[in-house]
Design a protein around this motif. Structure first.
Motif, PDB file in Angstrom:
ATOM      1  N   UNK A 183       3.641  61.839  39.509  1.00 52.71           N
ATOM      2  CA  UNK A 183       4.091  62.894  40.419  1.00 52.71           C
ATOM      3  C   UNK A 183       3.004  63.261  41.430  1.00 52.71           C
ATOM      4  N   UNK A 184       1.739  63.231  40.979  1.00 49.40           N
ATOM      5  CA  UNK A 184       0.646  63.528  41.898  1.00 49.40           C
ATOM      6  C   UNK A 184       0.468  62.418  42.927  1.00 49.40           C
ATOM      7  N   UNK A 185       0.625  61.172  42.456  1.00 49.87           N
ATOM      8  CA  UNK A 185       0.442  60.039  43.365  1.00 49.87           C
ATOM      9  C   UNK A 185       1.598  59.911  44.351  1.00 49.87           C
ATOM     10  N   UNK A 186       2.803  60.131  43.853  1.00 48.48           N
ATOM     11  CA  UNK A 186       3.974  59.987  44.714  1.00 48.48           C
ATOM     12  C   UNK A 186       4.998  61.054  44.349  1.00 48.48           C
ATOM     13  N   UNK A 187       4.784  62.292  44.799  1.00 50.98           N
ATOM     14  CA  UNK A 187       5.699  63.373  44.431  1.00 50.98           C
ATOM     15  C   UNK A 187       7.099  63.154  44.988  1.00 50.98           C
ATOM     16  N   UNK A 188       8.063  63.632  44.245  1.00 51.64           N
ATOM     17  CA  UNK A 188       9.448  63.495  44.682  1.00 51.64           C
ATOM     18  C   UNK A 188       9.668  64.291  45.962  1.00 51.64           C
ATOM     19  N   UNK A 189      10.274  63.662  46.935  1.00 51.18           N
ATOM     20  CA  UNK A 189      10.533  64.334  48.207  1.00 51.18           C
ATOM     21  C   UNK A 189      11.676  65.326  48.033  1.00 51.18           C
ATOM     22  N   UNK A 190      11.452  66.555  48.476  1.00 48.16           N
ATOM     23  CA  UNK A 190      12.464  67.593  48.370  1.00 48.16           C
ATOM     24  C   UNK A 190      13.231  67.697  49.679  1.00 48.16           C
ATOM     25  N   UNK A 191      14.522  67.501  49.607  1.00 49.33           N
ATOM     26  CA  UNK A 191      15.351  67.620  50.796  1.00 49.33           C
ATOM     27  C   UNK A 191      15.985  68.995  50.877  1.00 49.33           C
ATOM     28  N   UNK A 192      16.994  69.100  51.694  1.00 46.80           N
ATOM     29  CA  UNK A 192      17.709  70.368  51.827  1.00 46.80           C
ATOM     30  C   UNK A 192      18.576  70.586  50.588  1.00 46.80           C
ATOM     31  N   UNK A 193      18.496  71.773  50.014  1.00 46.96           N
ATOM     32  CA  UNK A 193      19.295  72.101  48.841  1.00 46.96           C
ATOM     33  C   UNK A 193      20.242  73.246  49.182  1.00 46.96           C
ATOM     34  N   UNK A 194      21.311  73.397  48.412  1.00 47.81           N
ATOM     35  CA  UNK A 194      22.249  74.499  48.674  1.00 47.81           C
ATOM     36  C   UNK A 194      21.776  75.829  48.094  1.00 47.81           C
ATOM     37  N   UNK A 195      20.536  75.860  47.598  1.00 46.39           N
ATOM     38  CA  UNK A 195      20.018  77.064  46.956  1.00 46.39           C
ATOM     39  C   UNK A 195      19.038  77.773  47.885  1.00 46.39           C
ATOM     40  N   UNK A 196      19.184  79.076  48.020  1.00 53.17           N
ATOM     41  CA  UNK A 196      18.252  79.898  48.783  1.00 53.17           C
ATOM     42  C   UNK A 196      17.619  80.921  47.850  1.00 53.17           C
ATOM     43  N   UNK A 197      16.303  80.987  47.840  1.00 51.40           N
ATOM     44  CA  UNK A 197      15.590  81.943  46.995  1.00 51.40           C
ATOM     45  C   UNK A 197      15.202  83.153  47.842  1.00 51.40           C
ATOM     46  N   UNK A 198      15.643  84.315  47.435  1.00 60.77           N
ATOM     47  CA  UNK A 198      15.263  85.571  48.085  1.00 60.77           C
ATOM     48  C   UNK A 198      14.132  86.162  47.255  1.00 60.77           C
ATOM     49  N   UNK A 199      12.929  86.043  47.742  1.00 60.66           N
ATOM     50  CA  UNK A 199      11.748  86.402  46.960  1.00 60.66           C
ATOM     51  C   UNK A 199      11.225  87.783  47.337  1.00 60.66           C
ATOM     52  N   UNK A 200      10.885  88.553  46.317  1.00 58.86           N
ATOM     53  CA  UNK A 200      10.217  89.832  46.533  1.00 58.86           C
ATOM     54  C   UNK A 200       8.719  89.528  46.548  1.00 58.86           C
ATOM     55  N   UNK A 201       8.182  89.318  47.740  1.00 62.58           N
ATOM     56  CA  UNK A 201       6.801  88.871  47.890  1.00 62.58           C
ATOM     57  C   UNK A 201       5.904  90.015  48.361  1.00 62.58           C
ATOM     58  N   UNK A 202       4.640  89.690  48.652  1.00 60.48           N
ATOM     59  CA  UNK A 202       3.679  90.703  49.063  1.00 60.48           C
ATOM     60  C   UNK A 202       4.111  91.402  50.349  1.00 60.48           C
ATOM     61  N   UNK A 203       4.684  90.637  51.269  1.00 59.16           N
ATOM     62  CA  UNK A 203       5.136  91.234  52.525  1.00 59.16           C
ATOM     63  C   UNK A 203       6.265  92.234  52.271  1.00 59.16           C
ATOM     64  N   UNK A 204       7.172  91.878  51.375  1.00 60.89           N
ATOM     65  CA  UNK A 204       8.269  92.782  51.036  1.00 60.89           C
ATOM     66  C   UNK A 204       7.736  94.075  50.441  1.00 60.89           C
ATOM     67  N   UNK A 205       6.768  93.956  49.531  1.00 62.08           N
ATOM     68  CA  UNK A 205       6.190  95.140  48.895  1.00 62.08           C
ATOM     69  C   UNK A 205       5.450  95.999  49.903  1.00 62.08           C
ATOM     70  N   UNK A 206       4.806  95.361  50.868  1.00 59.23           N
ATOM     71  CA  UNK A 206       4.086  96.108  51.897  1.00 59.23           C
ATOM     72  C   UNK A 206       5.054  96.850  52.813  1.00 59.23           C
ATOM     73  N   UNK A 207       6.160  96.204  53.174  1.00 57.74           N
ATOM     74  CA  UNK A 207       7.111  96.804  54.105  1.00 57.74           C
ATOM     75  C   UNK A 207       8.010  97.850  53.446  1.00 57.74           C
ATOM     76  N   UNK A 208       8.412  97.604  52.183  1.00 56.22           N
ATOM     77  CA  UNK A 208       9.420  98.442  51.543  1.00 56.22           C
ATOM     78  C   UNK A 208       8.887  99.314  50.415  1.00 56.22           C
ATOM     79  N   UNK A 209       7.600  99.151  50.086  1.00 57.16           N
ATOM     80  CA  UNK A 209       7.025  99.986  49.050  1.00 57.16           C
ATOM     81  C   UNK A 209       6.749  99.222  47.770  1.00 57.16           C
TER      82      UNK A 209
END
Length: 271
Positions: free
Chosen positions: A50-76
């Protein structure tokens, strides 16, 4: 004085093939002799590939809505009031997804709900009663769950839950037609003594319930069981339950054979 001819691409490829064949032969021999001891070697070999030749990731039908640092900064800071989570659910649902997975467990009432946050505040009794009559934050989130194809999560617990476990029915049968064989195969599944889930109003408002617990081997998740047993009740994995909700199947079907799981089906999809 002797000179060495430069290595040609064909010669280099041949040498790599010979070396690769030798490594594969060694792994095959080790696997034959002792599968248990060879498993870490097999996993290390896979990781290196996997390190030598990682699987190529294409477009998937899944969208991740992440609560990240920017979200915490903007919304509390976290935890957010569940009214804010309800707004997020409505915004995501506006895109008409076939399933929304919420991988947050909320076993206790929202402490930021006004009727709870102000319960011990010295204030006018009439005003406090008026606030208490308003929908709670949990009721607002439950309403958002009910309006969307929501899948909530369960996590393994050290003891059996005091409340009834809510999961999608999983119909198990054995390929031989012998129900006793199906029961024997169910005992070979991943076993958990109990599961932790969200509040009953949130669970009741959801369309699906899936396990997020997986076996951890040396800090790397390599396998995700599609179905596990929670104190004798079959429960689907989070991803499988999201698929069931997406295809609008009412139940899941577990096919067993020779003491193990042959497949799991949701609607016309088989895994």
């Amino acid at each position: 004085m002797t000179s060495t001819a430069p290595e040609t691409p064909l010669l280099r490829t041949a040498r790599l093939r010979v070396a690769g064949a030798a490594i594969v032969a060694v792994i095959a021999i080790v696997l034959t002799l002792d599968l248990g001891r060879a498993l870490p070697l097999q996993q290390a070999w896979f990781d290196e590939l996997q390190r030598l030749s990682p699987r190529a990731m294409g477009i998937t039908p899944v969208t991740i809505v992440e609560i990240d640092d920017k979200s915490l900064k903007d919304l509390g800071p976290w935890p957010w009031p569940r009214t804010l989570l309800a707004q997020l659910m409505h915004q995501v649902n506006a895109y008409t997804p076939v399933a929304i997975g919420v991988d947050i467990i909320m076993p206790d009432p929202d402490p930021l709900s006004p009727e709870r946050a102000l319960a011990h505040v010295d204030m006018d009794v009439a005003l406090l009663q008026e606030i208490s009559a308003l929908p709670s934050n949990d009721a607002e989130l439950a309403s958002a769950f009910r309006a969307a194809p929501t899948v909530v999560v369960l996590a393994d617990a050290a003891s059996a839950a005091t409340t009834q476990l809510r999961v999608t029915p999983i119909l198990a049968r054995d390929a031989s037609g012998d129900q006793a064989e199906a029961e024997r195969a169910k005992k070979a599944l991943m076993q958990y003594p109990g599961a932790l889930s969200s509040l009953a109003p949130l669970n009741d408002a959801a369309s699906g319930w899936g396990l997020i617990s997986v076996p951890d081997q040396q800090g790397t998740i390599r396998r995700v069981p599609l179905v596990a047993s929670v104190n004798g009740t079959l429960a689907p994995a989070f991803a499988l339950e999201m698929w069931r909700v997406a295809v609008r199947a009412r139940t899941l079907r577990l096919l067993t054979a020779e003491g193990g799981v042959e497949s799991v089906s949701a609607g016309d999809s088989r895994f």
